[in-house]
Design a protein around this motif. Structure first.
Motif, PDB file in Angstrom:
ATOM      1  N   GLY A  23      27.048  40.246  41.126  1.00  0.00           N
ATOM      2  CA  GLY A  23      27.531  38.678  41.507  1.00  0.00           C
ATOM      3  C   GLY A  23      29.287  39.114  41.726  1.00  0.00           C
ATOM      4  O   GLY A  23      29.535  40.168  42.053  1.00  0.00           O
ATOM      5  N   VAL A  24      29.985  38.152  41.723  1.00  0.00           N
ATOM      6  CA  VAL A  24      31.397  38.131  42.124  1.00  0.00           C
ATOM      7  C   VAL A  24      32.256  37.979  40.893  1.00  0.00           C
ATOM      8  O   VAL A  24      31.846  37.023  40.100  1.00  0.00           O
ATOM      9  CB  VAL A  24      31.711  36.907  43.086  1.00  0.00           C
ATOM     10  CG1 VAL A  24      33.085  36.941  43.601  1.00  0.00           C
ATOM     11  CG2 VAL A  24      30.799  36.981  44.302  1.00  0.00           C
ATOM     12  N   TYR A  25      33.237  38.602  40.882  1.00  0.00           N
ATOM     13  CA  TYR A  25      34.099  39.007  39.692  1.00  0.00           C
ATOM     14  C   TYR A  25      35.493  38.532  40.242  1.00  0.00           C
ATOM     15  O   TYR A  25      36.026  39.115  41.390  1.00  0.00           O
ATOM     16  CB  TYR A  25      34.052  40.172  38.820  1.00  0.00           C
ATOM     17  CG  TYR A  25      32.584  40.505  38.236  1.00  0.00           C
ATOM     18  CD1 TYR A  25      32.613  40.433  36.728  1.00  0.00           C
ATOM     19  CD2 TYR A  25      31.586  40.785  39.006  1.00  0.00           C
ATOM     20  CE1 TYR A  25      31.495  40.735  36.144  1.00  0.00           C
ATOM     21  CE2 TYR A  25      30.237  40.843  38.400  1.00  0.00           C
ATOM     22  CZ  TYR A  25      30.461  41.041  36.979  1.00  0.00           C
ATOM     23  OH  TYR A  25      29.016  41.190  36.321  1.00  0.00           O
ATOM     24  N   VAL A  26      36.391  38.185  39.370  1.00  0.00           N
ATOM     25  CA  VAL A  26      37.984  37.946  39.546  1.00  0.00           C
ATOM     26  C   VAL A  26      38.587  38.622  38.395  1.00  0.00           C
ATOM     27  O   VAL A  26      38.232  38.279  37.207  1.00  0.00           O
ATOM     28  CB  VAL A  26      38.302  36.629  39.844  1.00  0.00           C
ATOM     29  CG1 VAL A  26      39.778  36.504  40.061  1.00  0.00           C
ATOM     30  CG2 VAL A  26      37.487  36.048  40.972  1.00  0.00           C
ATOM     31  N   SER A  27      39.638  39.388  38.691  1.00  0.00           N
ATOM     32  CA  SER A  27      40.199  40.008  37.683  1.00  0.00           C
ATOM     33  C   SER A  27      41.403  39.035  37.235  1.00  0.00           C
ATOM     34  O   SER A  27      42.107  38.155  38.023  1.00  0.00           O
ATOM     35  CB  SER A  27      40.977  41.203  38.011  1.00  0.00           C
ATOM     36  OG  SER A  27      41.979  41.112  39.166  1.00  0.00           O
ATOM     37  N   ASN A  28      41.921  39.337  36.074  1.00  0.00           N
ATOM     38  CA  ASN A  28      42.950  38.344  35.487  1.00  0.00           C
ATOM     39  C   ASN A  28      44.344  39.051  35.183  1.00  0.00           C
ATOM     40  O   ASN A  28      45.065  38.766  34.507  1.00  0.00           O
ATOM     41  CB  ASN A  28      42.523  37.854  34.018  1.00  0.00           C
ATOM     42  CG  ASN A  28      42.389  38.849  32.936  1.00  0.00           C
ATOM     43  OD1 ASN A  28      42.217  40.163  33.308  1.00  0.00           O
ATOM     44  ND2 ASN A  28      42.297  38.495  31.920  1.00  0.00           N
ATOM     45  N   ASN A  29      44.357  40.421  35.724  1.00  0.00           N
ATOM     46  CA  ASN A  29      45.512  41.150  35.519  1.00  0.00           C
ATOM     47  C   ASN A  29      46.870  40.686  36.207  1.00  0.00           C
ATOM     48  O   ASN A  29      46.769  40.306  37.276  1.00  0.00           O
ATOM     49  CB  ASN A  29      45.550  42.766  35.859  1.00  0.00           C
ATOM     50  CG  ASN A  29      45.111  42.883  37.391  1.00  0.00           C
ATOM     51  OD1 ASN A  29      44.235  42.190  37.777  1.00  0.00           O
ATOM     52  ND2 ASN A  29      45.857  43.599  37.884  1.00  0.00           N
ATOM     53  N   THR A  30      48.022  40.553  35.389  1.00  0.00           N
ATOM     54  CA  THR A  30      49.178  40.219  36.001  1.00  0.00           C
ATOM     55  C   THR A  30      49.883  41.307  36.386  1.00  0.00           C
ATOM     56  O   THR A  30      51.078  40.843  36.944  1.00  0.00           O
ATOM     57  CB  THR A  30      49.730  39.219  34.927  1.00  0.00           C
ATOM     58  OG1 THR A  30      50.244  39.879  33.860  1.00  0.00           O
ATOM     59  CG2 THR A  30      49.104  38.097  34.902  1.00  0.00           C
ATOM     60  N   ILE A  40      45.667  40.334  40.870  1.00  0.00           N
ATOM     61  CA  ILE A  40      44.439  39.471  40.985  1.00  0.00           C
ATOM     62  C   ILE A  40      43.641  40.078  42.061  1.00  0.00           C
ATOM     63  O   ILE A  40      44.011  40.098  43.080  1.00  0.00           O
ATOM     64  CB  ILE A  40      44.664  38.117  40.922  1.00  0.00           C
ATOM     65  CG1 ILE A  40      45.412  37.825  39.658  1.00  0.00           C
ATOM     66  CG2 ILE A  40      43.422  37.375  41.104  1.00  0.00           C
ATOM     67  CD1 ILE A  40      45.875  36.378  39.417  1.00  0.00           C
ATOM     68  N   ASP A  41      42.362  40.443  41.695  1.00  0.00           N
ATOM     69  CA  ASP A  41      41.548  40.948  42.765  1.00  0.00           C
ATOM     70  C   ASP A  41      40.115  40.628  42.611  1.00  0.00           C
ATOM     71  O   ASP A  41      39.684  39.958  41.540  1.00  0.00           O
ATOM     72  CB  ASP A  41      41.525  42.517  42.590  1.00  0.00           C
ATOM     73  CG  ASP A  41      40.829  43.321  43.575  1.00  0.00           C
ATOM     74  OD1 ASP A  41      40.930  43.006  44.685  1.00  0.00           O
ATOM     75  OD2 ASP A  41      40.410  44.446  43.408  1.00  0.00           O
ATOM     76  N   THR A  42      39.303  40.539  43.626  1.00  0.00           N
ATOM     77  CA  THR A  42      37.907  40.134  43.623  1.00  0.00           C
ATOM     78  C   THR A  42      36.943  41.394  43.542  1.00  0.00           C
ATOM     79  O   THR A  42      37.309  42.256  44.594  1.00  0.00           O
ATOM     80  CB  THR A  42      37.556  38.951  44.739  1.00  0.00           C
ATOM     81  OG1 THR A  42      38.533  38.120  44.630  1.00  0.00           O
ATOM     82  CG2 THR A  42      36.132  38.804  44.602  1.00  0.00           C
ATOM     83  N   LEU A  43      36.028  41.332  43.084  1.00  0.00           N
ATOM     84  CA  LEU A  43      34.857  42.646  43.012  1.00  0.00           C
ATOM     85  C   LEU A  43      33.581  41.852  43.065  1.00  0.00           C
ATOM     86  O   LEU A  43      33.347  41.064  42.417  1.00  0.00           O
ATOM     87  CB  LEU A  43      34.868  43.460  41.627  1.00  0.00           C
ATOM     88  CG  LEU A  43      33.901  44.468  41.297  1.00  0.00           C
ATOM     89  CD1 LEU A  43      33.975  45.502  42.237  1.00  0.00           C
ATOM     90  CD2 LEU A  43      34.069  44.777  39.967  1.00  0.00           C
TER      91      LEU A  43
END
Length: 110
Positions: A23-30, A40-43
């Motif tokens: 699926g599609v994931y989004v990071s929450n790192n600031t 913030i990145d999409t995987l």
């Protein structure tokens, strides 16, 4: 019956078949993460064992229990990133941990 339910939840929290991870994931790192996304990145994880994202580009992944390993090939060689999967309270969508001390992770959005 209660022990069976607890046993199932413990098993489910340590078992991640590909269909549950793709699926599609989004990071929450600031903040930037060493060997990880700088913001913030999409995987996107595919069922055929490949992935792509903005920080690493394209590569392959493998899952062993609750561990996930990313292999990335680039112009100067190859590198890998090992981390683990988790679920909130044993249920819900998997999260891919980036830095557990800072609370940074990829969260599945679809």
């Amino acid at each position: 019956m209660f022990l069976v339910l607890i046993g199932f939840l413990v098993f489910w929290n340590n078992f991640y078949p590909r269909f549950s991870v793709e699926g599609v994931y989004v990071s929450n790192n600031t903040r930037p993460i060493i060997e990880g996304p700088k913001s913030i990145d999409t995987l996107t994880i595919y069922s055929n064992g490949t992935f792509e994202n903005g920080s690493w580009g394209k590569g392959e992944y493998s899952i062993d229990g609750d561990q996930i390993h990313f292999d990335i090939t680039y112009d100067y060689g190859k590198f890998g990133f090992n981390t683990y999967l988790s679920r909130t309270y044993f249920i819900g969508s998997p999260k891919i941990q980036l830095d557990s001390d800072l609370g940074f992770y990829y969260e599945k959005i679809k």
